[in-house]
Motif scaffolding. Structure first.
Motif, mmCIF file in Angstrom:
data_model
loop_
_atom_site.group_PDB
_atom_site.id
_atom_site.type_symbol
_atom_site.label_atom_id
_atom_site.label_comp_id
_atom_site.label_asym_id
_atom_site.label_seq_id
_atom_site.Cartn_x
_atom_site.Cartn_y
_atom_site.Cartn_z
ATOM 1 N N LEU A 28 13.054 -6.274 13.022
ATOM 2 C CA LEU A 28 12.623 -7.374 12.156
ATOM 3 C C LEU A 28 13.635 -8.518 12.151
ATOM 4 C CD1 LEU A 28 11.236 -5.271 9.164
ATOM 5 C CD2 LEU A 28 10.092 -5.971 11.276
ATOM 6 N N TRP A 29 14.820 -8.275 12.750
ATOM 7 C CA TRP A 29 15.837 -9.310 12.976
ATOM 8 C C TRP A 29 16.187 -9.277 14.470
ATOM 9 C CZ3 TRP A 29 15.606 -6.703 8.383
ATOM 10 C CH2 TRP A 29 15.668 -7.468 7.220
ATOM 11 N N PRO A 30 15.378 -9.866 15.331
ATOM 12 C CA PRO A 30 15.579 -9.746 16.776
ATOM 13 C C PRO A 30 16.987 -10.142 17.198
ATOM 14 C CG PRO A 30 13.488 -10.813 16.291
ATOM 15 C CD PRO A 30 14.216 -10.712 14.987
ATOM 16 N N GLY A 31 17.604 -9.269 17.972
ATOM 17 C CA GLY A 31 18.947 -9.540 18.480
ATOM 18 C C GLY A 31 20.062 -9.055 17.588
ATOM 19 N N ALA A 32 19.758 -8.683 16.340
ATOM 20 C CA ALA A 32 20.798 -8.193 15.428
ATOM 21 C C ALA A 32 20.986 -6.691 15.618
ATOM 22 C CB ALA A 32 20.422 -8.497 13.979
ATOM 23 N N ALA A 33 22.132 -6.200 15.210
ATOM 24 C CA ALA A 33 22.429 -4.765 15.266
ATOM 25 C C ALA A 33 22.549 -4.236 13.847
ATOM 26 C CB ALA A 33 23.726 -4.521 16.035
ATOM 27 N N VAL A 34 21.955 -3.068 13.601
ATOM 28 C CA VAL A 34 22.076 -2.405 12.304
ATOM 29 C C VAL A 34 23.348 -1.575 12.329
ATOM 30 C CG1 VAL A 34 20.969 -0.863 10.652
ATOM 31 C CG2 VAL A 34 19.560 -2.306 12.139
ATOM 32 N N THR A 35 24.268 -1.851 11.407
ATOM 33 C CA THR A 35 25.560 -1.171 11.398
ATOM 34 C C THR A 35 25.817 -0.525 10.051
ATOM 35 O OG1 THR A 35 26.710 -3.185 10.710
ATOM 36 C CG2 THR A 35 26.519 -2.777 13.067
ATOM 37 N N ALA A 36 26.457 0.625 10.059
ATOM 38 C CA ALA A 36 26.875 1.286 8.824
ATOM 39 C C ALA A 36 28.089 0.561 8.271
ATOM 40 C CB ALA A 36 27.208 2.748 9.097
ATOM 41 N N ARG A 37 28.031 0.124 7.011
ATOM 42 C CA ARG A 37 29.147 -0.599 6.400
ATOM 43 C C ARG A 37 29.080 -0.427 4.884
ATOM 44 N NH1 ARG A 37 27.793 -6.689 8.238
ATOM 45 N NH2 ARG A 37 29.302 -7.191 6.607
ATOM 46 N N PRO A 38 30.209 -0.197 4.259
ATOM 47 C CA PRO A 38 30.234 0.082 2.816
ATOM 48 C C PRO A 38 29.658 -1.039 1.969
ATOM 49 C CG PRO A 38 32.331 0.640 3.835
ATOM 50 C CD PRO A 38 31.553 -0.089 4.865
ATOM 51 N N ASP A 39 29.746 -2.278 2.450
ATOM 52 C CA ASP A 39 29.258 -3.402 1.655
ATOM 53 C C ASP A 39 27.890 -3.890 2.142
ATOM 54 O OD1 ASP A 39 30.090 -4.360 4.089
ATOM 55 O OD2 ASP A 39 31.018 -6.193 3.286
ATOM 56 N N GLY A 40 27.166 -3.030 2.891
ATOM 57 C CA GLY A 40 25.874 -3.422 3.436
ATOM 58 C C GLY A 40 24.867 -3.761 2.353
#
Length: 415
Positions: A28-40
């Motif tokens: 749903l966000w083409p080109g973006a990467a989903v990353t694990a992050r505490p402040d996500g």
């Protein structure tokens, strides 16, 4: 999903081992990467190993409402767990809510921006895709900046899902013009395309009563008045079964089956039903096509909120929704087999038997044609099962069938 420096990827899904929900969310966000992050800004609920929802955590209200949402066939224990989860969100500001994730390289062109333009304000949303099945699609709960629900959105992101979402939009517009008293369907707010996806934006059907535990009988009893209300709103003159355009369409569909023998068996059963019907005129109306406890909720003044309208049809024998509801309640409760399916259907009289048979003809065509599409393996056994049930109900002997008819029809959800 990448781990942003810490191990956190969901495993076992498609797209190079990425979990299907995470992959869908990232698309749903083409080109973006989903990353694990505490402040996500989002959380994978209940966790990254088996995520069922992606929930926005920037708004406690939005996160809580996502967790409280459930189908009306949820057990009281499930209700308690979800309400408790929503309370935790409020008390901890989302600190204990699943695995937090964010986006790196967030693009300008995103579904969030597209929806914001449609709604006329910035939005955020939760995302779910449901279980692995042939007609699985992303469903979003869309919120404004204060966490209030603005809409629900269905995304047609596959050939089957695009057809379903397009059909539901057309069906809902037709239903909106009908003189319904007991049935409340969502209004279509917007319908558009984003990239290669159909985007259907629906008004939220809120019901406080739907979020309260109810006795099993109340959760599974068919709302007959509402079913009759829908059927009557599209009433047509009584017509013999074999003269219905809908019945002719069922014959035509049976010729498209990949398994030619299954198509032949279906037409033999249809011939038998026509003999039993004996030329009598049948009341004709409409059916929702997938009226189950999990597609409805009680509303004010005895009405019923009803969603998932992609299977809606008119010009059908009246009473098919009652059959579908009964079969799905029975297979959830007792397991799925031809015997359970036949036992769930009222067939004490010839009239009931023919109507039950007409219902099984419709769902046999539906399931076996879907079995030839992407992810069709998830519906194939159910199609074979209801075909065997149809033959049993029509009184056909083993000689009329192929060897090896399945003893069960796995899977809870209809399609």
């Amino acid at each position: 999903m990448t781990d942003g420096g810490a191990h956190g990827g969901a495993q076992g899904g498609a797209h190079g081992g990425e979990d299907p929900l995470v992959a869908t969310f990232g698309s749903l966000w083409p080109g973006a990467a989903v990353t694990a992050r505490p402040d996500g800004r989002w959380a994978l609920v209940p966790n990254a190993r088996r995520p069922r929802q992606v929930v926005p955590v920037s708004s406690r209200l939005a996160a809580g409402r996502t967790l409280c949402r459930f189908s009306s066939d949820s057990s009281p224990a499930q209700v308690v767990r979800r309400v408790a989860g929503a309370a935790v969100v409020g008390a901890t500001r989302g600190a204990l809510l699943g695995t937090r994730v964010g986006l790196s390289g967030e693009p300008v062109d995103s579904l969030a921006r597209h929806l914001g333009e449609l709604m006329g304000q910035p939005v955020t949303f939760s995302v779910g895709i449901g279980s692995e099945r042939v007609n699985r699609k992303p469903v979003l709960q869309v919120f404004d900046e204060r966490g209030r629900t603005l809409a629900f959105v269905k995304i047609g992101d596959s050939e089957v899902a695009r057809a379903d979402v397009t059909a539901e939009g057309a069906n809902l517009r037709r239903v909106a013009a009908a003189p319904l008293r007991d049935v409340v369907a969502p209004r279509v707010l917007h319908e558009s395309w984003w990239r290669d996806r159909v985007v259907l934006v629906l008004e939220p059907l809120g019901s406080l009563r739907a979020s309260l535990p109810r006795p099993r009988r109340a959760r599974t009893a068919p709302p007959l008045a509402a079913m009759d209300d829908l059927a009557r709103a599209f009433a047509e003159p009584g017509t013999p079964l074999e003269d219905l355009a809908w019945w002719s369409e069922q014959r035509r569909l049976s010729l498209q089956m990949a398994d030619l023998d299954q198509g032949r068996r279906l037409r033999v059963a249809m011939d038998r039903l026509e003999v039993l019907a004996d030329g009598r005129a049948w009341p004709v109306g409409a059916w929702h096509g997938d009226w189950t406890p999990w597609n409805m909720a009680p509303a004010a003044r005895g009405r019923v909120h009803l969603w998932d309208w992609e299977r809606f049809e008119t010009g059908v024998p009246r009473g098919l929704d009652r059959m579908h509801h009964a079969v799905n309640v029975a297979t959830v409760r007792h397991g799925a087999s031809p015997e359970v399916v036949v036992g769930a259907l009222p067939a004490g009289s010839v009239t009931e038997r023919v109507l039950a048979g007409a219902y099984l003809v419709a769902v046999t065509n539906r399931y076996l044609l879907l079995a030839a599409t992407e992810r069709g393996e998830h519906i194939r056994d159910r199609g074979s099962c209801v075909l065997a049930a149809l033959e049993e109900l029509a009184g056909l002997g083993v000689s009329d069938r192929s060897a090896g008819s399945p003893a069960g029809c796995p899977g809870r959800r209809s399609a």
